[in-house]
Design an enzyme around this catalytic site. Structure first.
Site, PDB file in Angstrom:
ATOM      1  N   ILE A  14     -36.751  27.686  14.451  1.00  0.00           N
ATOM      2  CA  ILE A  14     -38.020  28.209  13.906  1.00  0.00           C
ATOM      3  C   ILE A  14     -38.152  27.788  12.434  1.00  0.00           C
ATOM      4  O   ILE A  14     -39.245  27.469  11.957  1.00  0.00           O
ATOM      5  CB  ILE A  14     -38.102  29.743  14.051  1.00  0.00           C
ATOM      6  CG1 ILE A  14     -37.832  30.140  15.506  1.00  0.00           C
ATOM      7  CG2 ILE A  14     -39.474  30.255  13.617  1.00  0.00           C
ATOM      8  CD1 ILE A  14     -37.683  31.636  15.730  1.00  0.00           C
ATOM      9  N   ASP A  60     -23.159  28.321   3.013  1.00  0.00           N
ATOM     10  CA  ASP A  60     -23.134  29.558   3.784  1.00  0.00           C
ATOM     11  C   ASP A  60     -23.623  30.690   2.885  1.00  0.00           C
ATOM     12  O   ASP A  60     -23.162  30.813   1.752  1.00  0.00           O
ATOM     13  CB  ASP A  60     -21.701  29.825   4.253  1.00  0.00           C
ATOM     14  CG  ASP A  60     -21.646  30.875   5.334  1.00  0.00           C
ATOM     15  OD1 ASP A  60     -22.180  31.983   5.115  1.00  0.00           O
ATOM     16  OD2 ASP A  60     -21.097  30.568   6.408  1.00  0.00           O
ATOM     17  N   SER A 127     -36.966  40.768  15.548  1.00  0.00           N
ATOM     18  CA  SER A 127     -37.136  40.436  16.969  1.00  0.00           C
ATOM     19  C   SER A 127     -37.687  41.634  17.725  1.00  0.00           C
ATOM     20  O   SER A 127     -37.435  42.790  17.361  1.00  0.00           O
ATOM     21  CB  SER A 127     -35.757  40.057  17.523  1.00  0.00           C
ATOM     22  OG  SER A 127     -35.754  40.107  18.923  1.00  0.00           O
ATOM     23  N   TYR A 152     -25.713  41.768  18.189  1.00  0.00           N
ATOM     24  CA  TYR A 152     -26.817  40.954  17.653  1.00  0.00           C
ATOM     25  C   TYR A 152     -28.062  41.814  17.449  1.00  0.00           C
ATOM     26  O   TYR A 152     -28.663  41.828  16.369  1.00  0.00           O
ATOM     27  CB  TYR A 152     -27.132  39.780  18.604  1.00  0.00           C
ATOM     28  CG  TYR A 152     -28.503  39.207  18.360  1.00  0.00           C
ATOM     29  CD1 TYR A 152     -28.736  38.355  17.288  1.00  0.00           C
ATOM     30  CD2 TYR A 152     -29.595  39.563  19.175  1.00  0.00           C
ATOM     31  CE1 TYR A 152     -30.007  37.872  17.028  1.00  0.00           C
ATOM     32  CE2 TYR A 152     -30.864  39.085  18.922  1.00  0.00           C
ATOM     33  CZ  TYR A 152     -31.070  38.241  17.860  1.00  0.00           C
ATOM     34  OH  TYR A 152     -32.331  37.771  17.601  1.00  0.00           O
ATOM     35  N   LYS A 156     -30.259  43.168  13.832  1.00  0.00           N
ATOM     36  CA  LYS A 156     -31.694  43.087  13.501  1.00  0.00           C
ATOM     37  C   LYS A 156     -32.212  44.470  13.076  1.00  0.00           C
ATOM     38  O   LYS A 156     -32.988  44.592  12.124  1.00  0.00           O
ATOM     39  CB  LYS A 156     -32.502  42.546  14.686  1.00  0.00           C
ATOM     40  CG  LYS A 156     -32.250  41.066  14.977  1.00  0.00           C
ATOM     41  CD  LYS A 156     -32.745  40.166  13.852  1.00  0.00           C
ATOM     42  CE  LYS A 156     -32.305  38.722  13.998  1.00  0.00           C
ATOM     43  NZ  LYS A 156     -32.515  37.889  12.812  1.00  0.00           N
TER      44      LYS A 156
HETATM   45  C1  UD1 Z   1     -32.852  37.041  24.313  1.00  0.00           C
HETATM   46  C2  UD1 Z   1     -32.256  38.272  23.685  1.00  0.00           C
HETATM   47  C3  UD1 Z   1     -33.050  38.651  22.473  1.00  0.00           C
HETATM   48  C4  UD1 Z   1     -33.066  37.515  21.491  1.00  0.00           C
HETATM   49  C5  UD1 Z   1     -33.595  36.260  22.148  1.00  0.00           C
HETATM   50  C6  UD1 Z   1     -33.367  35.111  21.211  1.00  0.00           C
HETATM   51  C7  UD1 Z   1     -31.235  39.574  25.477  1.00  0.00           C
HETATM   52  C8  UD1 Z   1     -31.322  40.822  26.278  1.00  0.00           C
HETATM   53  N1  UD1 Z   1     -32.232  39.366  24.620  1.00  0.00           N
HETATM   54  O1  UD1 Z   1     -34.166  37.365  24.750  1.00  0.00           O
HETATM   55  O2  UD1 Z   1     -32.428  39.771  21.866  1.00  0.00           O
HETATM   56  O3  UD1 Z   1     -33.872  37.855  20.384  1.00  0.00           O
HETATM   57  O4  UD1 Z   1     -32.880  35.993  23.362  1.00  0.00           O
HETATM   58  O5  UD1 Z   1     -33.963  33.964  21.679  1.00  0.00           O
HETATM   59  O6  UD1 Z   1     -30.324  38.799  25.631  1.00  0.00           O
HETATM   60  N2  UD1 Z   1     -33.629  33.816  32.371  1.00  0.00           N
HETATM   61  C9  UD1 Z   1     -33.342  33.343  33.627  1.00  0.00           C
HETATM   62  N3  UD1 Z   1     -32.449  32.305  33.746  1.00  0.00           N
HETATM   63  C10 UD1 Z   1     -31.832  31.731  32.661  1.00  0.00           C
HETATM   64  C11 UD1 Z   1     -32.147  32.225  31.375  1.00  0.00           C
HETATM   65  C12 UD1 Z   1     -33.040  33.282  31.269  1.00  0.00           C
HETATM   66  O7  UD1 Z   1     -33.857  33.838  34.631  1.00  0.00           O
HETATM   67  O8  UD1 Z   1     -31.025  30.811  32.847  1.00  0.00           O
HETATM   68  C13 UD1 Z   1     -34.616  34.909  32.215  1.00  0.00           C
HETATM   69  C14 UD1 Z   1     -34.055  36.168  31.595  1.00  0.00           C
HETATM   70  O9  UD1 Z   1     -33.543  37.032  32.563  1.00  0.00           O
HETATM   71  C15 UD1 Z   1     -35.286  36.737  30.916  1.00  0.00           C
HETATM   72  C16 UD1 Z   1     -36.118  35.505  30.556  1.00  0.00           C
HETATM   73  O10 UD1 Z   1     -35.620  34.454  31.353  1.00  0.00           O
HETATM   74  O11 UD1 Z   1     -36.016  37.506  31.807  1.00  0.00           O
HETATM   75  C17 UD1 Z   1     -36.001  35.117  29.104  1.00  0.00           C
HETATM   76  O12 UD1 Z   1     -34.649  35.027  28.754  1.00  0.00           O
HETATM   77  P1  UD1 Z   1     -34.154  34.500  27.335  1.00  0.00           P
HETATM   78  O13 UD1 Z   1     -34.804  33.205  27.034  1.00  0.00           O
HETATM   79  O14 UD1 Z   1     -32.664  34.547  27.326  1.00  0.00           O
HETATM   80  O15 UD1 Z   1     -34.763  35.537  26.308  1.00  0.00           O
HETATM   81  P2  UD1 Z   1     -34.618  37.137  26.234  1.00  0.00           P
HETATM   82  O16 UD1 Z   1     -33.594  37.650  27.152  1.00  0.00           O
HETATM   83  O17 UD1 Z   1     -35.988  37.696  26.360  1.00  0.00           O
END
Ligand code: UD1
Length: 344
Positions: A14, A60, A127, A152, A156
């Site tokens: 970002i 850092d 976040s 993490y 925040k």
């Molecule tokens: C995650 C973090 C959030 C952080 C953000 C940073 C958690 C619970 N939350 O958000 O705190 O600020 O990353 O970018 O970890 N998914 C799949 N398959 C995959 C990867 C993801 O199905 O291989 C789904 C997840 O279940 C979720 C969605 O895609 O429903 C988004 O996932 P992701 O991109 O990891 O973001 P968050 O979990 O929303």
């Protein structure tokens, strides 16, 4: 002449997009980044797009003396946008102290130095994770903060409290806290984007790598949630749209367009998109298939969350413009560029 801004984490995902938008808007940028999750070539991408190579210090932020030296060598910095942080949720569970040091001590160092160098304001990257699973959707800024599910997420929340306490103590600076929903995509030029770092944990890098054939198939984490198609819902926001909000925020703070010393904004589109909808939007936009299978839920996942962005829309005059489909095409073009460069 616009003001000089320190961007921490300015070669990150970002951060790099925000540096481009700041320079396009006439700001002078100084970056501090330790390159722990980025590389120096990002500066070439920034320069190609904006025509300007920002001042860069590899450092850092835990090294407070080092930061003091950068501020001495670059007099006249008026504002900070603080992106630099560790952000892998899973890693934070196993290495909590690394996260508390990298995400908390660094902010304390910056806030400590601001009065000494007459820096008037700091924009902080927070976040939507602070809301946990909200009781009411779309979620507004005054929704309750829920107990964090990982170190993490906790960093925040604590970062926000540290800033709130400083403002309450009337320290001589202002702050804007921006709560991001799920940033995705890349610059339309494909000169900058999200750099891969091992097996992606986030959805979109996994989608683009699977479409490229780097990964065999995508695992969809659960299809038995209480959502229309059973998969989780998020608010996916274009990274350039997100970057533009930072330029507005820094301008608002430094030009005293608000009397408030602390403001908080959700940055999202206001639209919830499920994992399966996102996969289909990617396939429609790019014409490339994404093999996937449904697997068990991922521990700690939130079922559904999307923003109420009205506060940012009305007060900042900022709205997320790009569609998910167009944004996914930029993510794909970036993946193609990575292949061209031989990066996997
Ligand atoms: C995650 C973090 C959030 C952080 C953000 C940073 C958690 C619970 N939350 O958000 O705190 O600020 O990353 O970018 O970890 N998914 C799949 N398959 C995959 C990867 C993801 O199905 O291989 C789904 C997840 O279940 C979720 C969605 O895609 O429903 C988004 O996932 P992701 O991109 O990891 O973001 P968050 O979990 O929303």
């Amino acid at each position: 002449m616009k003001k000089k801004i320190l961007v921490t984490g300015g070669t990150g995902y970002i951060g790099s997009h925000t540096v481009v938008e700041l320079q396009n808007a006439g700001y002078e940028v100084v970056i501090i980044d330790n390159l722990s999750n980025s590389n120096i070539e990002v500066l070439d991408g920034i320069e190609k797009i904006s025509g300007i190579r920002p001042v860069f210090a590899q450092l850092d932020l835990n090294d407070k003396e080092g930061v003091r030296n950068v501020l001495k060598e670059n007099p006249g910095i008026k504002g900070i946008i603080h992106f630099a942080a560790s952000k892998a949720v899973g890693e934070s569970v196993h290495k909590p102290l690394l996260y508390y040091r990298n995400n908390l001590v660094t902010l304390v160092n910056l806030l400590d130095l601001m009065p000494e160098f007459h820096i008037d304001g700091i924009v902080f990257s927070s976040s939507c994770t602070v809301y946990g699973q909200p009781d009411i959707l779309p979620v507004t800024e005054d929704a309750p903060i829920k107990p964090a599910l990982s170190p993490y997420g906790n960093t925040k929340q604590i970062n926000e409290e540290i800033i709130r306490d400083c403002i309450h103590a009337d320290l001589p600076f202002k702050s804007i806290i921006l709560r991001y929903f799920n940033p995705i995509g890349a610059h339309p030029s494909a000169e900058i984007g999200e750099l891969p770092n091992g097996v992606p944990q986030n959805l979109v890098p996994f989608v683009t790598q699977t479409a490229m054939g780097i990964r065999k198939e995508l695992s969809v984490f659960g299809d038995d949630y209480d959502t229309p198609d059973g998969s989780c819902i998020r608010d996916y926001i274009n990274v350039v749209d997100l970057a533009k909000a930072h330029v507005i925020a820094i301008d608002r703070m430094l030009e005293n367009k608000s009397d408030e010393k602390l403001e908080i904004f959700n940055l999202g589109t206001g639209r919830g998109v499920s994992v399966l909808e996102l996969i289909h939007a990617f396939e429609k936009g790019t014409g490339v298939k994404v093999p996937y299978k449904i697997v068990d839920r991922r521990e700690g996942d939130i079922e559904k969350v999307w923003a109420n962005p009205v506060h940012a829309n009305t007060v900042l005059g900022w709205t997320a413009k790009e569609t998910v489909e167009d944004t996914l095409v930029t993510a794909w073009n970036w993946q193609l560029k990575l292949r061209e460069r031989g990066i996997q």
